[in-house]
Design a protein around this motif. Structure first.
Motif, mmCIF file in Angstrom:
data_model
loop_
_atom_site.group_PDB
_atom_site.id
_atom_site.type_symbol
_atom_site.label_atom_id
_atom_site.label_comp_id
_atom_site.label_asym_id
_atom_site.label_seq_id
_atom_site.Cartn_x
_atom_site.Cartn_y
_atom_site.Cartn_z
ATOM 1 N N VAL A 157 0.851 -1.194 0.000
ATOM 2 C CA VAL A 157 0.000 0.000 0.000
ATOM 3 C C VAL A 157 0.883 1.239 0.000
ATOM 4 N N ARG A 158 0.746 2.043 -1.056
ATOM 5 C CA ARG A 158 1.509 3.287 -1.108
ATOM 6 C C ARG A 158 0.836 4.379 -0.288
ATOM 7 N N ARG A 159 -0.493 4.488 -0.410
ATOM 8 C CA ARG A 159 -1.213 5.519 0.327
ATOM 9 C C ARG A 159 -2.706 5.225 0.280
ATOM 10 N N ILE A 160 -3.435 5.867 1.173
ATOM 11 C CA ILE A 160 -4.898 5.824 1.228
ATOM 12 C C ILE A 160 -5.413 7.175 0.738
ATOM 13 N N GLU A 161 -6.385 7.148 -0.169
ATOM 14 C CA GLU A 161 -6.860 8.377 -0.795
ATOM 15 C C GLU A 161 -8.370 8.538 -0.634
ATOM 16 N N TYR A 162 -8.782 9.775 -0.822
ATOM 17 C CA TYR A 162 -10.212 10.116 -0.881
ATOM 18 C C TYR A 162 -10.694 9.952 -2.310
ATOM 19 N N GLY A 170 -16.591 5.074 0.348
ATOM 20 C CA GLY A 170 -15.417 4.495 0.998
ATOM 21 C C GLY A 170 -14.130 5.120 0.491
ATOM 22 N N ARG A 171 -13.034 4.792 1.157
ATOM 23 C CA ARG A 171 -11.717 5.254 0.724
ATOM 24 C C ARG A 171 -11.127 4.257 -0.268
ATOM 25 N N ILE A 172 -10.095 4.686 -0.994
ATOM 26 C CA ILE A 172 -9.403 3.808 -1.922
ATOM 27 C C ILE A 172 -7.930 3.768 -1.549
ATOM 28 N N ALA A 173 -7.260 2.677 -1.936
ATOM 29 C CA ALA A 173 -5.850 2.485 -1.621
ATOM 30 C C ALA A 173 -5.069 2.305 -2.909
ATOM 31 N N LEU A 174 -3.914 2.955 -3.018
ATOM 32 C CA LEU A 174 -3.032 2.814 -4.174
ATOM 33 C C LEU A 174 -2.025 1.718 -3.859
ATOM 34 N N ILE A 175 -2.012 0.663 -4.678
ATOM 35 C CA ILE A 175 -1.197 -0.519 -4.427
ATOM 36 C C ILE A 175 -0.112 -0.605 -5.491
ATOM 37 N N ASP A 176 1.134 -0.821 -5.061
ATOM 38 C CA ASP A 176 2.263 -1.045 -5.957
ATOM 39 C C ASP A 176 2.607 -2.522 -5.938
ATOM 40 N N TYR A 177 2.499 -3.182 -7.119
ATOM 41 C CA TYR A 177 2.866 -4.592 -7.244
ATOM 42 C C TYR A 177 4.265 -4.760 -7.822
#
Length: 421
Positions: free
Chosen positions: A217-222, A228-235
């Motif tokens: 998880v890189r960050r949690i965003e609006y 709900g919130r969304i999460a930016l994921i780096d694979y």
């Protein structure tokens, strides 16, 4: 008598005052909270009692000394009830073994369900404003505005301090055209829509098809397009392997997430329903394998896995938040945990302009219209409509059931309970 003994056990050893806040989802659990935890009947928010972590630990270790039936024994066993300190020093949250519900699977046999139960240090709630002035809402994720203007007086929203304050990931965004409630022919199909702030659509990965890869998880965003919130994921290092997912409650920056049948049962991981134990709280549930999550995607929503049938092509039984029991293929993916921003339903906008920011125009009552516009319109002076409440097309409302999907009716094991009027 058993409940009174449990209440006496829990109220003993009070040294470190704390206020127990529970959100019951049914009347049976409200009585259980009142008698077992609060030791008093009536409204749970007005009959709060002081407890301490020591008293709860004593209650956990001593509950077996009483003649408790199997349902209460399984509900308050150590495998389900744990006192877990949260990231904030002022809050301690009671979590269940498989998610944020204190009791998982207990409601099927007894009809009870705890949802988002917390212990918040502070003073007893006597009024929303007094609780907010003591910092109580800050501990449970709410932000209260000072009454500097009439619109800010009483305005309560969810906190956004821990969210990303920059712009969204550009390669996962696209423009969003407003339709303002109109269809492809330009005719209004949804009333009271229009205006609002311009939005940028975030492309969400509902399918979770990056099997075998562990993301971070890189960050949690609006996200302005969902509650709900969304999460930016780096694979990986490549930007093409970066995805947005719906952020589950409790997911933080730096946490690992995976998907696939072999993934560990942990918040944020996506697994087929067959690979999850009974009682697991899930969200973003697929209805058709490979299509992507379609159920439980709004803020604070979740489903509970109640039953599994063995074998290929078999179904699992999920309990929705409405109380409905539904069959879903066991090969369908579901994400462990509940959707973030769980306090979304408790917000108060404070003024009509906040609705306009979201693209909601004023809602006109049917009795205020002309007879040509609504079945309840017209009449001399103020009238009540002259008939039971209905839609502009004459369909009864306020409890009238309109579901007529015969194709999916076979997947519904039990319909949602009727609301008490």
């Amino acid at each position: 008598m058993v409940l009174r003994n449990l209440a006496l056990s829990l109220r003993s050893n009070v040294k470190n005052p704390s206020l127990l806040l529970c959100k019951p989802e049914s009347r049976p659990i409200q009585s259980l909270v009142n008698y077992v935890l609060l030791g008093k009947s009536g409204s749970y928010s007005n009959s709060s009692r002081w407890f301490s972590q020591q008293s709860i630990a004593s209650f956990k270790s001593n509950y077996s000394n009483y003649n408790v039936d199997n349902r209460l024994t399984s509900a308050f066993s150590n495998s389900y009830l744990n006192v877990v300190p949260s990231s904030q020093n002022s809050t301690t949250i009671l979590k269940g073994a498989s998610g944020n519900s204190i009791i998982d699977g207990f409601h099927k046999s007894a009809g009870y369900l705890f949802n988002d139960c917390r212990i918040v240090k502070g003073h007893q709630i006597s009024h929303v404003r007094s609780f907010a002035s003591k910092g109580g809402f800050g501990a449970i994720g709410m932000k209260v505005y000072n009454p500097t203007t009439p619109g800010f007086r009483g305005r309560v929203i969810t906190r956004r301090d821990d969210l990303w304050k920059g712009k969204p990931f550009k390669k996962l965004t696209q423009g969003k055209t407003r339709i303002s409630g109109k269809n492809n022919k330009g005719r209004t199909t949804v009333w009271w829509r229009g205006g609002g702030h311009k939005r940028l659509y975030r492309i969400i990965d509902f399918k979770r098809q990056m099997f075998g890869l562990q993301g971070t998880v890189r960050r949690i965003e609006y996200d302005p397009n969902r509650s709900g919130r969304i999460a930016l994921i780096d694979y990986g290092d490549d930007e093409k392997l970066t995805h947005y997912i719906i952020a589950p409650h409790g997911l933080k920056s730096g946490d690992p997430v995976t998907q696939g049948p072999e993934s560990p049962i942990k918040t944020g991981n996506a697994l087929p329903l067959f690979n999850l134990p009974l009682g697991t709280v899930v969200h973003n549930v697929e209805l058709i394998p490979g299509r992507g999550g379609q159920m439980a995607r709004a803020a604070g929503t979740s489903c509970t896995l109640m039953k599994k049938d063995t074998g290929e092509g078999k179904y699992c039984t999920l309990r929705l938040q409405s109380g409905e029991l539904r069959l879903v293929l066991g090969r369908c993916l579901a994400t462990v945990g509940r959707v973030s921003n769980v306090m979304h339903s408790n917000r108060k906008l404070g003024k009509a302009g906040a609705k306009r920011w979201a693209g909601r125009r004023p809602h006109v009552r049917g009795v205020a219209m002309n007879p040509i516009d609504h079945p309840m319109g017209g009449g001399e002076g103020k009238t009540s409509g002259g008939r039971p409440s209905c839609t502009p097309w004459g369909v009864p409302c306020k409890g009238y059931r309109t579901r007529q999907n015969k194709r999916t009716e076979k997947f519904r094991v039990a319909r949602r309970p009727s609301k008490k009027r």
